[in-house]
Scaffold this motif. Structure first.
Motif, short mmCIF file in Angstrom:
data_model
loop_
_atom_site.label_atom_id
_atom_site.label_comp_id
_atom_site.label_asym_id
_atom_site.label_seq_id
_atom_site.Cartn_x
_atom_site.Cartn_y
_atom_site.Cartn_z
N LYS A 34 0.57 -1.24 -0.35
CA LYS A 34 0.23 -0.15 0.34
C LYS A 34 1.06 1.53 0.08
N SER A 35 1.58 1.70 0.60
CA SER A 35 2.90 2.26 0.79
C SER A 35 3.61 2.79 -0.20
N THR A 36 3.51 1.44 -0.97
CA THR A 36 4.32 1.70 -2.23
C THR A 36 3.47 2.48 -3.33
N ALA A 70 0.92 4.40 -2.71
CA ALA A 70 0.22 5.39 -2.24
C ALA A 70 1.44 6.70 -2.38
N GLY A 71 3.04 6.14 -2.57
CA GLY A 71 3.53 7.37 -2.86
C GLY A 71 3.68 7.43 -4.23
N ARG A 75 -0.44 13.82 1.25
CA ARG A 75 -0.27 12.32 1.34
C ARG A 75 -0.19 11.97 2.88
N ARG A 92 -1.33 8.73 6.67
CA ARG A 92 -1.71 7.30 7.07
C ARG A 92 -2.43 7.14 8.09
N SER A 140 -4.33 8.70 1.20
CA SER A 140 -4.15 8.21 2.71
C SER A 140 -4.09 5.90 2.88
N ASP A 141 -2.82 5.55 3.46
CA ASP A 141 -3.16 4.49 3.70
C ASP A 141 -3.33 3.93 4.77
#
Length: 221
Positions: free
Chosen positions: A22-24, A26-27, A42, A44, A100-101
């Motif tokens: 997810k973080s990858t 989202a970034g 951005r 979390r 949002s993560d």
């Protein structure tokens, strides 16, 4: 629950099991939108605010003592209440894109199903906590529990309190996410987490572009 994000901004949440990437993604989406001239916030969960980050440490770090299921659900909801009112809603009112993560679907899956509190009860709690603020789009990266564990323990990475739950817990979480997506397909983009990173990024960007065009058309109507 349906989206209730106020115009003119756009709210996108990334969901999925631990280790789904997810973080990858989202970034990558955040960078692509910023490169296109969009203002992106951005963030979390749990976190996003000072109080949210403190609550994050309480609920995710080991060594905080026993946390029963209801307390856990309330901690997440408290962090989310601050996040929605202090960060997400103001950004959307400015016309920003919020990425949002994790968001409320995580609580519905983890505490509602995983902890056995009931999805309706946890959904209602979070609907109240966020003043009915739900994403315009939820990107669900679907990952099998065993694969998620391999990803998140690669190298010297240590699992947090939630990640270290057994695979049957994570299997229940996966099923809950897929049920949420099946019940409201218009709000979800479900993708296999095992697909190549650039391909996933392209699929997500395409869906977001379609949503932005629709959002712009609705605003102009």
């Amino acid at each position: 629950m349906t989206s209730s994000a106020p115009a003119p901004g756009l709210f996108i949440a990334f969901e999925g099991g631990d280790g789904a990437g997810k973080s990858t993604q989202a970034g990558l989406l955040s960078q692509a939108l910023s490169d296109a001239g969009r203002t992106v916030v951005r963030t979390r969960e749990p976190g996003g605010t000072p109080v949210g980050e403190k609550l994050r440490s309480l609920v995710l770090e080991h060594g905080q003592g026993e946390i029963d299921a209801k307390t856990e659900a309330l901690i997440f909801a408290a962090a989310r209440a601050a996040h929605a009112s202090q960060v997400i809603a103001p950004a959307l009112l400015r016309g920003d894109i919020v990425i949002s993560d994790r968001y409320a679907d995580s609580s519905i899956a983890y505490q509602g199903t995983g902890r056995g509190l009931g999805t309706d009860a946890v959904a209602s709690l979070n609907d109240w906590a966020t003043s009915s603020l739900w994403p315009d789009l939820t990107v669900l990266l679907d990952v099998a529990p065993a694969e998620g564990r391999l990803r998140r323990t690669a190298g010297a990475a240590q699992e947090d309190r939630m990640e270290s739950e057994p695979d049957d817990f994570h299997a229940a979480i996966r099923g809950a996410f897929l049920e949420l997506a099946a019940a409201a397909p218009q709000r979800y983009l479900v993708l296999p987490a095992g697909d190549d990173v650039p391909g996933l990024a392209r699929a997500i960007a395409q869906r977001v572009q379609e949503l932005l065009q629709h959002h712009a058309a609705m605003g102009a109507a």
